[in-house]
Design a protein around this motif. Sequence first.
Motif, PDB file in Angstrom:
ATOM      1  N   ALA A  14       9.127   3.635   4.940  1.00  0.00           N
ATOM      2  CA  ALA A  14       8.932   3.887   5.796  1.00  0.00           C
ATOM      3  C   ALA A  14       8.489   3.407   6.643  1.00  0.00           C
ATOM      4  O   ALA A  14       6.824   4.289   7.192  1.00  0.00           O
ATOM      5  CB  ALA A  14       9.029   5.098   5.525  1.00  0.00           C
ATOM      6  N   GLU A  15       8.545   3.328   8.563  1.00  0.00           N
ATOM      7  CA  GLU A  15       7.571   3.214   8.841  1.00  0.00           C
ATOM      8  C   GLU A  15       7.911   4.151  10.253  1.00  0.00           C
ATOM      9  O   GLU A  15       8.783   4.880  10.818  1.00  0.00           O
ATOM     10  CB  GLU A  15       7.309   1.755   9.302  1.00  0.00           C
ATOM     11  N   ALA A  16       6.276   4.404  10.829  1.00  0.00           N
ATOM     12  CA  ALA A  16       6.550   5.717  11.967  1.00  0.00           C
ATOM     13  C   ALA A  16       5.174   5.246  12.719  1.00  0.00           C
ATOM     14  O   ALA A  16       4.801   4.975  12.983  1.00  0.00           O
ATOM     15  CB  ALA A  16       6.429   6.632  10.806  1.00  0.00           C
TER      16      ALA A  16
ATOM     17  N   ARG B 202       0.850   2.339  14.254  1.00  0.00           N
ATOM     18  CA  ARG B 202       2.373   2.726  13.018  1.00  0.00           C
ATOM     19  C   ARG B 202       1.158   2.719  11.566  1.00  0.00           C
ATOM     20  O   ARG B 202      -0.042   2.739  11.675  1.00  0.00           O
ATOM     21  CB  ARG B 202       3.265   1.574  13.707  1.00  0.00           C
ATOM     22  N   VAL B 203       1.883   3.859  11.317  1.00  0.00           N
ATOM     23  CA  VAL B 203       1.944   3.947   9.457  1.00  0.00           C
ATOM     24  C   VAL B 203       3.272   3.618   8.749  1.00  0.00           C
ATOM     25  O   VAL B 203       3.651   3.770   9.114  1.00  0.00           O
ATOM     26  CB  VAL B 203       0.733   6.047   9.587  1.00  0.00           C
ATOM     27  N   THR B 204       2.783   2.928   7.556  1.00  0.00           N
ATOM     28  CA  THR B 204       3.738   3.137   6.692  1.00  0.00           C
ATOM     29  C   THR B 204       3.290   3.851   5.023  1.00  0.00           C
ATOM     30  O   THR B 204       2.452   3.276   4.871  1.00  0.00           O
ATOM     31  CB  THR B 204       3.723   1.050   6.341  1.00  0.00           C
ATOM     32  N   VAL B 205       4.605   4.233   5.043  1.00  0.00           N
ATOM     33  CA  VAL B 205       4.654   5.152   3.514  1.00  0.00           C
ATOM     34  C   VAL B 205       5.217   4.607   3.337  1.00  0.00           C
ATOM     35  O   VAL B 205       6.684   4.206   2.986  1.00  0.00           O
ATOM     36  CB  VAL B 205       3.889   6.341   4.488  1.00  0.00           C
TER      37      VAL B 205
ATOM     38  N   GLU C  41       0.869  -0.639  -0.178  1.00  0.00           N
ATOM     39  CA  GLU C  41       0.470   0.158   0.079  1.00  0.00           C
ATOM     40  C   GLU C  41       0.769   1.388  -0.571  1.00  0.00           C
ATOM     41  O   GLU C  41       1.810   1.355   0.533  1.00  0.00           O
ATOM     42  CB  GLU C  41      -0.881   0.330   1.076  1.00  0.00           C
ATOM     43  N   ARG C  42       0.074   2.466  -0.548  1.00  0.00           N
ATOM     44  CA  ARG C  42       1.128   3.380  -0.915  1.00  0.00           C
ATOM     45  C   ARG C  42       0.991   4.473   0.921  1.00  0.00           C
ATOM     46  O   ARG C  42       1.928   4.224   1.242  1.00  0.00           O
ATOM     47  CB  ARG C  42       0.425   4.575  -1.613  1.00  0.00           C
ATOM     48  N   VAL C  43      -0.209   4.361   0.963  1.00  0.00           N
ATOM     49  CA  VAL C  43       0.066   4.634   3.175  1.00  0.00           C
ATOM     50  C   VAL C  43      -1.172   3.644   3.594  1.00  0.00           C
ATOM     51  O   VAL C  43      -1.938   3.368   2.993  1.00  0.00           O
ATOM     52  CB  VAL C  43      -0.797   6.059   3.146  1.00  0.00           C
TER      53      VAL C  43
END
Length: 541
Positions: free
Chosen positions: A472-474, A446-449, A436-438
């Motif tokens: 990128a995981e944040a 957590r959100v992954t971009v 997924e893009r986001v």
Amino acid sequence: MGASSSKEQNVSSEQSEVESLAASTGSTSLLQNAFSKLVDPQTNAIPLQSLQQCFSLNYKSTECEALKMPDSLLGLLDHLGPSIVDLFFITDKGGVNWIEFVRGYLKCCGRMPVSVLLNTLLRLFSATGVKAGIPLKLEVEAIDDGDYKINGSLLPVDVLMFLWMCWAMLWNSKTWNVLKEKECLYLPDISPLVLSAVVSCAEGGIGLELWDCDVSVLDVPLPVGKFLTWMLTTVTNLTECFTQFVNSRLQNCTSSEQGTPESSSSSLREISSEKAGNSRLLTCGKAWAISLTIRSTISQEILNPYFPSNSDAPDENLIYRSSLHGKGLNRFWSNVEAYLGPLLILISATSGDVNEDCTNSRKWVVGALIHQGFENRDMFYGTSGTLYAIDPVFHMCLPSGKEKNFVYSHLNPTGRVYEARPKPVGIAFGGTIGNERVYIDGDFARVTVRHHAVDKTYQPGSLFPNQGFLPAEALILEVEVWGLGGSKAREAQFSYKKREDLFTAQRRKVDMKTFASWEDSPEKMMTDMMADPNRVRREDR
């Protein structure tokens, strides 16, 4: 009126032409009322000073959302009215006659391509800056057919002043009849929007530190040609600030009342204190930046909470906020379910560990605008959408037209059915399942971009500075959802929830009269069945 009584054929045809063009904008009655209110009966023309006063802005003080205001901004706004009249209205000895009044209005608000309107807006900024004594590196060159070409460059602080000038016109048109303190201007923080122009327009690219960057001190020239292209691709709705201002000021000239009674008006101090006490992700500056990318009624819905009004519920469009309603997909779903309208989702995240004193942690905000409500499905769906990098640099990713994986929202399945490859639980925008893009996990932790290479639904673009090619995981700090479907969407959602609550209450309701005695109780029936399961029981009729 004006030259309408003339018997000369050329004047009559000229007047007929401009009036026909004005009729195409639907502003004929507005222009007639404004002209009759401002005209001098002796000269049958509007005095120059009266027209300048009609478009003047006389703000004496400001309140800023975050940035420090340049000292020259109020001086710039003081010269806006005279600059509008000088640029667009041709005056005779007696003032501005009817034909020139209508023609000047068409130069401001007529039917023109967006590129021409943006060029006109920048030309107005240049002329106003010259009158205010601001050293701008802009040169306006007249070419054939009344067109103009603008050469030169802008500094980031000039872009800041230009955007704030546009905001001041929009603020004035929205607050003139509501706000008590008409001489005070509220200025939003638009640093991400200015940095967007800097990143897009700087020659050869720049190695700026975009985190916590002060745009007012940057010394980076931005060519006018690239800046106009940036406006045309990013902030196309900026022209509405000028057209709404012109129409609003002409409307106010025709009104004998100068605003509503103070008892029903709002105070800027009340508005500012309310904004300061409510740390929303969708600040005024971010809301305005997003609204400038949309040419529809959604633009107005986004900005509604940030203009003073008589409404007692400024946050009525805020459907979900994780710090208020609780984190997690179930809490999220209980607030967004059955909202069948456009939704704006904002995610604030940090790349560092919130439990540690990490100096390398960076906070950023991304968002997504979808044009339909959420559905609990194990596949992508949707008809349209837009991804936004919101902070620290603003950027918009429109649909590419190649795929339609706009939204994914999947809850935990209610049944205990075994799945060899269960679909991920969470929310996503763009890309494919697993790439997924986001992607926001089900716990909203957590959100992954991911890089735009995995996504064919939305256009390319980084969602935060120095994103890179790897996922990128944040850590998620906050999630907000704003409903932009207006009152009808909110009422439909409220009716749905009311019906669901009623059905739930009916299912939970137990008729205690049925279990008033031991002989009629379910416990007695179960005991008898266990004692003699082969016993034939017949229900008493």
